[in-house]
Design an enzyme around this catalytic site. Structure first.
Site, PDB file in Angstrom:
ATOM      1  N   PRO A   1       0.819  -1.215   0.000  1.00 33.67           N
ATOM      2  CA  PRO A   1       0.000   0.000   0.000  1.00 33.67           C
ATOM      3  C   PRO A   1       0.857   1.272   0.000  1.00 33.67           C
ATOM      4  O   PRO A   1       1.867   1.332   0.690  1.00 33.67           O
ATOM      5  CB  PRO A   1      -0.793  -0.104   1.309  1.00 33.67           C
ATOM      6  CG  PRO A   1      -0.740  -1.539   1.683  1.00 33.67           C
ATOM      7  CD  PRO A   1       0.555  -2.062   1.153  1.00 33.67           C
ATOM      8  N   GLU A   2       0.451   2.238  -0.789  1.00 29.26           N
ATOM      9  CA  GLU A   2       1.133   3.528  -0.844  1.00 29.26           C
ATOM     10  C   GLU A   2       0.150   4.609  -0.384  1.00 29.26           C
ATOM     11  O   GLU A   2      -0.931   4.296   0.102  1.00 29.26           O
ATOM     12  CB  GLU A   2       1.627   3.798  -2.282  1.00 29.26           C
ATOM     13  CG  GLU A   2       2.561   2.707  -2.811  1.00 29.26           C
ATOM     14  CD  GLU A   2       3.056   2.965  -4.234  1.00 29.26           C
ATOM     15  OE1 GLU A   2       3.164   4.146  -4.624  1.00 29.26           O
ATOM     16  OE2 GLU A   2       3.320   1.998  -4.951  1.00 29.26           O
TER      17      GLU A   2
END
Ligand SMILES: [Zn+2]
Length: 277
Positions: A2-3
């Site tokens: 996840p960013e």
């Protein structure tokens, strides 16, 4: 992994569903997370009200009505889901539920992480800025501090590939492999270019492309390849809008040239050899 857009999407949903709720009880799983021991903070958070949910880079910060806050990082494969009756997400194996909060309305907030690279840590709210995890972070890419002047100054004289510069959390916070690739495609700059050799007009294009890509991803609630799920247990929809990431050998949407994949700093890096100079 996840960013920023995935964490921000998660935050926006949780602000609507979890803020204002009180924690009735908390359960800490038996298996430890790898990066930091999850101390048993169940007693410390009991009866606390969730007052705020904020984000810094890829960290989620849950603020309580007391001196503490919970610092959460999803790591490689973590998810934070807000479960009510009927919640089902088949990919979430209950054996990997590391922390579960029962809320006062009968719902549950659960941190699940099969690969255990995530972080769930109880911290003093007034010491957040000094935490090792947050102290060294660069500016938020959606803030005014991230402008062409700033990036040009950080790029000056550096041999590091421009893509790695964008992924360096000390330079700009929250961007990882997927969005660095997409930003550079939109800016027309190859990921392998030496940072110090990227021209000023190109730096300006990168800085302009950054919020465009990130905001579009947030509004699609992020990108799911394998494990990422939002707080309702649903995947993000941005994968169908990626122009280069994960598209090796497929035709560029702009010019039909096959997308290439080169390894930069041990990470796969996708680009169009025609559109990106
Ligand atoms: Zn192209």
């Amino acid at each position: 992994m996840p960013e920023l857009p995935e964490v921000e999407s998660l935050r926006r949903i949780l602000v609507r569903t979890a803020v204002g709720r009180r924690i009735a009880s908390a359960r800490i799983g038996e298996k430890e997370l790898r990066r930091r021991k999850t101390a048993d903070f169940a007693a410390a958070v009991r009866d606390r009200r969730i007052e705020s949910i904020s984000r810094r880079a890829k960290y989620l910060i849950i603020g309580f009505d007391g001196p503490d806050a919970l610092l959460i990082h999803l790591g490689m494969s973590g998810s934070l889901t807000h479960r009510r009756d009927g919640f089902s997400a088949e990919m979430l194996d209950p054996r990997h539920d590391h922390v579960a909060f029962e809320l006062d309305d009968g719902t549950r907030l659960v941190f699940n992480d099969p690969r255990r690279f995530g972080i769930v840590r109880l911290v003093a709210r007034d010491q957040l800025a000094d935490l090792t995890e947050l102290r060294t972070l660069g500016p938020e890419p959606l803030s005014r501090d991230f402008d062409a002047e700033y990036l040009a100054q950080k790029a000056r004289g550096k041999k590091l590939a421009i893509k790695n510069l964008l992924m360096d959390q000390r330079i700009v916070a929250g961007i990882g492999n997927i969005y660095a690739s997409e930003i550079l495609f939109r800016a027309g700059v190859r990921p392998t270019r030496r940072s110090g050799r990227v021209r000023r007009d190109e730096i300006e294009r990168i800085v302009a492309a950054t919020p465009e890509i990130l905001r579009a991803a947030i509004s699609s609630r992020g990108t799911t390849f394998r494990s990422y799920l939002d707080s309702r247990g649903e995947p993000g929809r941005f994968a169908s809008r990626l122009r280069v990431y994960g598209r090796e050998g497929e035709p560029c949407y702009t010019c039909s040239t096959p997308i290439r994949n080169v390894v930069v700093g041990q990470r796969a890096s996708f680009y169009c050899p025609t559109c990106q100079k």
